[in-house]
Design an enzyme around this catalytic site. Structure first.
Site, PDB file in Angstrom:
ATOM      1  CE  LYS A 289      -4.187   1.788   2.197  1.00 54.21           C
ATOM      2  NZ  LYS A 289      -5.213   1.562   3.221  1.00 54.21           N
ATOM      3  CD  GLU A 377     -18.878  -2.910   8.391  1.00 54.42           C
ATOM      4  OE1 GLU A 377     -17.999  -2.142   7.974  1.00 54.42           O
ATOM      5  OE2 GLU A 377     -19.161  -4.006   7.824  1.00 54.42           O
ATOM      6  NE  ARG A 405     -20.808  -3.913   5.054  1.00 57.27           N
ATOM      7  CZ  ARG A 405     -20.042  -4.116   3.989  1.00 57.27           C
ATOM      8  NH1 ARG A 405     -19.883  -3.171   3.099  1.00 57.27           N
ATOM      9  NH2 ARG A 405     -19.424  -5.252   3.806  1.00 57.27           N
TER      10      ARG A 405
END
Length: 667
Positions: A289, A377, A405
């Site tokens: 990243k 979640e 969610r």
């Protein structure tokens, strides 16, 4: 960067232009693509590190596959800036995330190259599988290739596993690319991430296996039934020899990797090899990243979305916040730590957002009482419910839009038993440049019908601290606290804790002509609007006061009305709680006022305004109620101030509505 230095990128408007390059030119193109992203995001902030990490993957996919006819389904749009630049949007990329500009995340509403909405993680495999099955059922698209690109920790999401399960059992030729950078926004966590770090398969083995399967298939020895049996036998032998289980091959998904996701030539070679293979496949790529920009590689968490910066030195341009109010998330983090020191039952839970919600403040001091569960979640809520059931007091912090969610989990696993879980919804209301996938627009309206919930929103930092303190007191049940992104309004925000009676609002100013009922921080904007009008600040842009003060909706003129003889006389109530409502305030307002304005930073339909209308009707009051809030549509991206003006809940719009309602009251 000048175009002369971007010689290859300057030739490319669409992927068809990219495919005219030689493989040897692709490393230079990836370098130029990174430079373009770095230079643009240094002045127009966005998600930097993730897009830098997938430059080679992006180029290789558009080089090998016939996009947009072939489908690339991105998971989490953080990765897709390079994709946008290569698909006809380079000239517009400077408008990315700006009002009326390019959308913050890929969307089919913007480009045919954007195959699906991808603002929330873990949906790419399911969506891509649907497209692969649709291609098989279409006489026109049977040759279409479909690729899902999943990464940034999204493989920890439950939906990704549901998709994998269906991929393994449905006939399809889907390719899943696992962009494995060991990150989400913070460092990725959980068993899957540890498993991927250790997973390895010999490249020579993969080549021999692929060639053998092609030879057997060409000679008719490898039909579908035999293929499945041979795959199971092969996977069992490989696991025994390598002392390593492969979860993907255990599901009959062909596994390739891991490979270096930054070796563009090798990526092209591999993709060409497996492009026409039948059956589901997974290509595991290790990436970094922030690749290609040293500051982002060293501190990927900070450079996920770093704001403005100097591209040459890597120095971030950070505003001096000395003497400024803190962010609501930091008030939450500091307050939670204070409460946890006093209450040993308190634990903290977050789905992959410890720095985003400032749970990392408690995490540093109490690592054994804080839990980052990854991008999950629903699990975060049910996990919190399990802890609450057996005596702990969880504070579960989720971004409001992501909490959607976990709707079933909130109902079934927490509210039904009235478990003492404090659900803290960060980024509630309009969030700004991240746009409609991230606006916390629906929480108030969605949660209001659920039994056993207490739903509150603080007007300022003191109120947030008091609500957090109240929520962890005995017998408070399931308690929802929602607050916005960004800074509050109080520099001196620390205060002694006070219990707020559940369902009790407060009157901020008295009046007898018009009542305004607000919930949450938008109440500060209401106060600013009323105060400015009391101070004689009448001038507003794009508003005809003469018309609104002297003419009603039928066109009749009010000869006597003026703002001065009305003495303003606006009452303002901070309701604090959407559920339960303060019925004493509502009864007072119903008896005293014929004109009411409700204001909320959430959808207008189903929220505070709807609750007030229902209560008034049920109790025999029939005032004129004007509801201000978000309209029945998805609000675009832009600065929060721009969006508030767009939907009519900014200071000037509130002043306009006050004047209009006062004119009606004088009629």
């Amino acid at each position: 960067m000048e175009e002369t230095k971007q010689s290859l990128l300057g030739k490319i408007q669409y992927p068809k232009d990219l495919r005219q390059l030689s493989v040897d030119e692709l490393p230079q193109l990836c370098k130029e693509l990174r430079e373009e992203i770095i230079n643009e995001l240094s002045v127009n902030p966005g998600h930097l590190a993730s897009s830098l990490g997938v430059a080679e993957i992006t180029v290789a996919l558009h080089y090998v596959y016939n996009t947009p006819e072939d489908r690339i389904v991105w998971d989490v749009g953080h990765q897709a800036y390079g994709h946008k630049i290569l698909t006809g949007r380079r000239e517009l990329f400077s408008t990315n995330r700006k009002l009326h500009g390019l959308r913050p995340f890929p969307s089919p509403l913007e480009s045919e190259y954007d195959t699906f909405v991808c603002g929330h993680a873990s949906n790419s495999i399911s969506a891509a599988l649907g497209m692969a099955v649709a291609a098989q059922h279409s006489a026109l698209n049977t040759q279409r290739k479909v690729v899902a690109v999943i990464g940034d920790g999204a493989m920890s999401g439950g939906l990704a596993f549901e998709g994998l399960n269906n991929v393994s059992s449905s006939p399809n030729d889907l390719l899943i690319i696992l962009n494995d950078n060991d990150m989400s926004i913070d460092r990725a966590v959980g068993g899957m991430e540890k498993y991927l770090l250790q997973l390895d398969t010999n490249e020579t083995y993969n080549d021999l296996r692929f060639k053998a399967s092609k030879w057997l298939h060409a000679r008719g020895f490898l039909n579908d039934n035999r293929k499945k049996g041979l795959l199971r036998l092969n996977n069992a032998l490989k696991s025994a020899l390598s002392h390593q289980q492969n979860i993907f091959e255990g599901m009959n998904i062909r596994y390739f990797g891991p490979y270096d996701g930054h070796d563009i030539k090798e990526l092209v070679r591999i993709l060409r090899q497996i492009k026409d293979m039948k059956g589901p496949k997974l290509l595991h790529l290790h990436t970094t990243k922030g690749k290609g920009y040293e500051p982002a590689e060293k501190h990927a968490e900070i450079w996920h979305a770093p704001g403005k910066f100097d591209p040459e030195t890597g120095e971030r341009i950070v505003k001096d916040t000395t003497g400024q109010p803190p962010k609501y998330q930091d008030v939450f983090g500091e307050t939670l730590l204070e409460l946890a020191r006093q209450n040993p039952r308190i634990v903290g839970v977050t789905p992959a957002m410890p720095s985003g919600c400032s749970l990392n403040i408690m995490m540093k001091e109490m690592p054994n009482r804080t839990f980052d569960v990854g991008i999950a979640e629903g699990h975060a809520v049910t996990f919190s419910g399990g802890m609450a059931k057996d005596g702990l007091q969880p504070f579960c912090n989720i971004y409001s839009a992501f909490a959607q969610r976990a709707y079933d989990n909130i109902i079934h696993d927490v509210a039904m038993l009235r478990l003492p879980v404090v659900l803290c919804f960060d980024r509630a209301g309009l969030v700004g440049e991240d746009g409609p996938t991230h606006h916390g627009a629906f929480d108030l309206a969605a949660l209001r019908p659920i039994p056993n919930l207490t739903i509150a929103s603080p007007m300022n930092e003191h109120e947030l601290r008091h609500l957090m303190y109240t929520a962890q007191l005995p017998d408070k049940g399931t308690f929802v606290i929602r607050y916005p992104r960004g800074c509050g309004v109080l520099v001196d925000w620390r205060c002694p804790f006070e219990e707020i009676p559940v369902g009790k609002g407060r009157c901020l100013r008295e009046g007898n002509k018009l009542a305004i009922l607000s919930i949450g921080p938008i109440g500060n904007t209401v106060e600013e609007a009323i105060s400015s009008m009391e101070n004689g600040e009448w001038k507003m842009e794009n508003y005809d006061y003469t018309k609104n003060l002297n003419q009603d909706v039928q066109g009749n003129h009010h000869s006597q009305f003026s703002i001065h003889n009305s003495q303003l006389s606006v009452a303002h109530y901070d309701m604090r709680f959407l559920k339960p409502l303060d019925e004493e305030i509502l009864d007072e307002v119903g008896r005293k006022f014929q004109h009411i304005i409700t204001i909320e930073d959430g959808v207008r339909d189903g929220g505070l305004g709807s609750a007030v209308l229902e209560w008034m009707n049920d109790h025999g009051y029939h005032p004129e109620v004007v509801r201000l809030g978000l309209p029945d549509k998805f609000v675009e991206h832009g600065k929060v101030s721009e969006l508030q003006q767009l939907v009519g809940i900014d200071k000037e719009s509130i002043k306009q509505q006050i004047l209009s309602s006062l004119s009606m009251a004088e009629d």
